[in-house]
Design a protein around this motif. Structure first.
Motif, PDB file in Angstrom:
ATOM      1  N   GLY A  45       0.786  -1.313   0.104  1.00  0.00           N
ATOM      2  CA  GLY A  45      -0.142   0.129   0.284  1.00  0.00           C
ATOM      3  C   GLY A  45       0.445   1.326  -0.063  1.00  0.00           C
ATOM      4  O   GLY A  45       2.127   1.148  -0.313  1.00  0.00           O
ATOM      5  N   THR A  46       0.096   2.233  -0.106  1.00  0.00           N
ATOM      6  CA  THR A  46       0.629   3.744  -0.016  1.00  0.00           C
ATOM      7  C   THR A  46       0.518   4.205   1.569  1.00  0.00           C
ATOM      8  O   THR A  46      -0.448   4.180   2.465  1.00  0.00           O
ATOM      9  CB  THR A  46       0.035   4.477  -0.520  1.00  0.00           C
ATOM     10  N   LEU A  47       1.393   4.564   1.651  1.00  0.00           N
ATOM     11  CA  LEU A  47       1.848   5.789   3.110  1.00  0.00           C
ATOM     12  C   LEU A  47       2.374   7.225   2.861  1.00  0.00           C
ATOM     13  O   LEU A  47       2.751   7.376   2.954  1.00  0.00           O
ATOM     14  CB  LEU A  47       2.316   5.183   4.334  1.00  0.00           C
ATOM     15  N   ASN A  48       1.456   8.232   3.132  1.00  0.00           N
ATOM     16  CA  ASN A  48       1.616   9.970   3.253  1.00  0.00           C
ATOM     17  C   ASN A  48       1.447  10.317   4.244  1.00  0.00           C
ATOM     18  O   ASN A  48       0.487  10.079   5.205  1.00  0.00           O
ATOM     19  CB  ASN A  48       0.066  10.031   1.898  1.00  0.00           C
ATOM     20  N   VAL A  49       2.632  11.113   4.775  1.00  0.00           N
ATOM     21  CA  VAL A  49       3.134  11.191   5.967  1.00  0.00           C
ATOM     22  C   VAL A  49       3.340  12.716   5.710  1.00  0.00           C
ATOM     23  O   VAL A  49       4.072  13.155   5.022  1.00  0.00           O
ATOM     24  CB  VAL A  49       4.045  10.954   6.784  1.00  0.00           C
ATOM     25  N   THR A  50       3.041  14.071   6.660  1.00  0.00           N
ATOM     26  CA  THR A  50       2.801  15.399   7.032  1.00  0.00           C
ATOM     27  C   THR A  50       3.242  15.758   8.460  1.00  0.00           C
ATOM     28  O   THR A  50       2.702  15.714   9.326  1.00  0.00           O
ATOM     29  CB  THR A  50       2.010  15.916   5.888  1.00  0.00           C
ATOM     30  N   LEU A  75       5.062  14.001   2.566  1.00  0.00           N
ATOM     31  CA  LEU A  75       4.729  14.798   1.673  1.00  0.00           C
ATOM     32  C   LEU A  75       4.737  16.281   2.486  1.00  0.00           C
ATOM     33  O   LEU A  75       4.880  17.785   1.700  1.00  0.00           O
ATOM     34  CB  LEU A  75       2.971  15.770   2.002  1.00  0.00           C
ATOM     35  N   GLY A  76       5.327  16.665   3.517  1.00  0.00           N
ATOM     36  CA  GLY A  76       5.856  18.027   3.959  1.00  0.00           C
ATOM     37  C   GLY A  76       6.261  17.534   5.199  1.00  0.00           C
ATOM     38  O   GLY A  76       6.064  16.670   6.436  1.00  0.00           O
ATOM     39  N   ALA A  77       7.406  18.380   5.673  1.00  0.00           N
ATOM     40  CA  ALA A  77       7.761  18.367   7.284  1.00  0.00           C
ATOM     41  C   ALA A  77       8.511  19.115   7.708  1.00  0.00           C
ATOM     42  O   ALA A  77       9.961  20.185   7.604  1.00  0.00           O
ATOM     43  CB  ALA A  77       9.024  16.884   7.038  1.00  0.00           C
ATOM     44  N   ALA A  78       8.520  19.877   8.817  1.00  0.00           N
ATOM     45  CA  ALA A  78       8.846  21.452   9.625  1.00  0.00           C
ATOM     46  C   ALA A  78       9.878  20.555   9.622  1.00  0.00           C
ATOM     47  O   ALA A  78      10.783  21.620  10.221  1.00  0.00           O
ATOM     48  CB  ALA A  78       8.516  21.729  10.651  1.00  0.00           C
ATOM     49  N   GLY A  79      10.737  19.665  10.333  1.00  0.00           N
ATOM     50  CA  GLY A  79      11.728  19.027  10.444  1.00  0.00           C
ATOM     51  C   GLY A  79      12.507  18.575   9.386  1.00  0.00           C
ATOM     52  O   GLY A  79      12.351  18.553   8.292  1.00  0.00           O
ATOM     53  N   ASP A  80      13.001  17.082   9.886  1.00  0.00           N
ATOM     54  CA  ASP A  80      13.722  16.488   8.667  1.00  0.00           C
ATOM     55  C   ASP A  80      12.439  15.839   8.611  1.00  0.00           C
ATOM     56  O   ASP A  80      11.656  14.712   8.702  1.00  0.00           O
ATOM     57  CB  ASP A  80      14.564  14.973   9.702  1.00  0.00           C
ATOM     58  N   ALA A  81      12.384  15.012   7.224  1.00  0.00           N
ATOM     59  CA  ALA A  81      11.278  13.928   6.387  1.00  0.00           C
ATOM     60  C   ALA A  81      11.519  12.597   7.005  1.00  0.00           C
ATOM     61  O   ALA A  81      10.130  12.278   7.480  1.00  0.00           O
ATOM     62  CB  ALA A  81      11.446  13.565   5.265  1.00  0.00           C
ATOM     63  N   ILE A  82      12.233  11.973   7.337  1.00  0.00           N
ATOM     64  CA  ILE A  82      12.613  10.473   8.098  1.00  0.00           C
ATOM     65  C   ILE A  82      14.078  10.733   9.131  1.00  0.00           C
ATOM     66  O   ILE A  82      15.079  10.817   9.060  1.00  0.00           O
ATOM     67  CB  ILE A  82      12.884   9.239   7.259  1.00  0.00           C
ATOM     68  N   HIS A  83      13.966  11.122  10.335  1.00  0.00           N
ATOM     69  CA  HIS A  83      14.735  10.458  11.472  1.00  0.00           C
ATOM     70  C   HIS A  83      14.726   9.265  12.084  1.00  0.00           C
ATOM     71  O   HIS A  83      14.255   8.948  12.639  1.00  0.00           O
ATOM     72  CB  HIS A  83      14.325  12.068  12.075  1.00  0.00           C
ATOM     73  N   VAL A  84      15.960   9.395  12.140  1.00  0.00           N
ATOM     74  CA  VAL A  84      16.405   7.155  12.829  1.00  0.00           C
ATOM     75  C   VAL A  84      17.223   7.653  13.900  1.00  0.00           C
ATOM     76  O   VAL A  84      18.339   8.017  13.307  1.00  0.00           O
ATOM     77  CB  VAL A  84      16.676   6.232  11.241  1.00  0.00           C
ATOM     78  N   GLY A  85      17.460   6.849  14.447  1.00  0.00           N
ATOM     79  CA  GLY A  85      18.159   6.163  15.987  1.00  0.00           C
ATOM     80  C   GLY A  85      18.472   4.892  15.217  1.00  0.00           C
ATOM     81  O   GLY A  85      18.316   3.759  14.823  1.00  0.00           O
ATOM     82  N   GLN A  86      19.811   4.979  15.353  1.00  0.00           N
ATOM     83  CA  GLN A  86      20.584   3.814  14.690  1.00  0.00           C
ATOM     84  C   GLN A  86      20.852   3.221  13.534  1.00  0.00           C
ATOM     85  O   GLN A  86      21.565   2.737  12.814  1.00  0.00           O
ATOM     86  CB  GLN A  86      19.799   1.883  16.004  1.00  0.00           C
ATOM     87  N   TYR A  87      20.237   2.635  12.910  1.00  0.00           N
ATOM     88  CA  TYR A  87      19.779   2.773  11.182  1.00  0.00           C
ATOM     89  C   TYR A  87      18.884   1.937  10.095  1.00  0.00           C
ATOM     90  O   TYR A  87      18.356   2.346  10.588  1.00  0.00           O
ATOM     91  CB  TYR A  87      20.975   1.284  11.190  1.00  0.00           C
ATOM     92  N   TYR A  88      18.855   2.969   9.684  1.00  0.00           N
ATOM     93  CA  TYR A  88      17.978   2.726   8.515  1.00  0.00           C
ATOM     94  C   TYR A  88      18.268   1.495   6.767  1.00  0.00           C
ATOM     95  O   TYR A  88      20.171   1.473   6.811  1.00  0.00           O
ATOM     96  CB  TYR A  88      17.852   4.257   7.639  1.00  0.00           C
TER      97      TYR A  88
END
Length: 259
Positions: A45-50, A75-88
């Motif tokens: 499926g599709t996931l849209n996140v703002t 679709l938009g972010a006031a900070g990082d689009a994806i922010h991850v701890g440890q690894y991606y």
């Protein structure tokens, strides 16, 4: 969506569905989609996140996109689009990050011990970006932002990347560690355009840094795959590395070595 379980979380995007998350531009949430543990995406499926307050997606531990993953649209972010701890870790699926993101596209930080300084030696792949397949489309248009940024190794062994860095001082890919590119898991194609000028932030007034396609503080090793970097912004640069080793593949870019 605030998942406070510190364990592994499976997020299944049901086939043929479109799922949309958007948060309020005030409050104390860490992200529109936040997971305290590690999260694994699967399903077609599709996931849209703002993320209207800060990050769109944030995980305290690792984030994984399995081969079956469909599409994740930031679709938009006031900070990082994806922010991850440890690894991606991405083995499939498509990630689209638009230029409305006001910070980095994908940022990965190391997890630390209680002193908040020392990297946790028990956390595998700590601080790494690992791509074995799928597609990543990113455009960063704000000043001093990075399409993909991590504190450790970037290991790309498959996948298609289309990244545009058009903000002043922005970088398509940047790591404080090493970067390895190959095709152990499939065909690798990396296309980056560096269109921004010199960073104009006050902190860089004396020595403004450049917009670059790829910036590797450590070693860049290319074993296979195709890398194409064009730089058209004022004083922009293609690739800058500590040391550069090419064992195979094709690299179309201007390369400057620090060592």
């Amino acid at each position: 969506l605030n998942i406070l379980c510190g364990k592994r979380i499976a997020v299944i995007l049901e086939d043929s569905t479109t799922n949309t998350l958007s948060d309020y531009a005030a409050g104390d949430q860490k992200a529109c989609f936040y997971c305290k543990g590690h999260v694994e995406f699967e399903g077609g499926g599709t996931l849209n996140v703002t993320g209207n307050l800060t990050h769109a997606i944030k995980t305290k531990e690792y984030m994984q996109l399995k081969k079956s993953t469909g599409v994740i649209n930031i679709l938009g972010a006031a900070g990082d689009a994806i922010h991850v701890g440890q690894y991606y870790l991405q083995s499939g699926g498509t990630v689209n990050i638009t230029s409305t993101t006001q910070a980095d596209g994908i940022q990965v930080e190391v997890t630390t011990l209680d002193d908040d300084i020392t990297p946790d030696p028990d956390d595998e792949n700590n601080g790494q970006v690992i791509i074995n397949g799928g597609t990543i489309n990113i455009e960063v248009a704000h000043e001093d932002c990075k399409g993909i940024k991590c504190d450790s190794l970037i290991n790309i062994q498959g996948g298609t990347f289309n990244i545009t860095a058009s903000g002043n001082g922005s970088r398509g890919i940047q790591t404080d560690g090493n970067m390895v590119v190959g095709e152990e898991s499939g065909k690798t194609s990396i296309t980056i355009a560096a269109k921004g000028g010199l960073c104009t932030a006050a902190a860089d007034a004396d020595d403004p840094h450049r917009c670059m396609g790829i910036k590797v503080d450590g070693n860049l090793t290319v074993n296979a795959g195709t890398i194409t970097v064009t730089n058209t912004g004022t004083k922009s640069r293609g690739i800058r590395v500590g040391t550069y080793t090419k064992n195979g593949g094709t690299v179309n870019a201007t390369i400057k070595k620090d060592a």
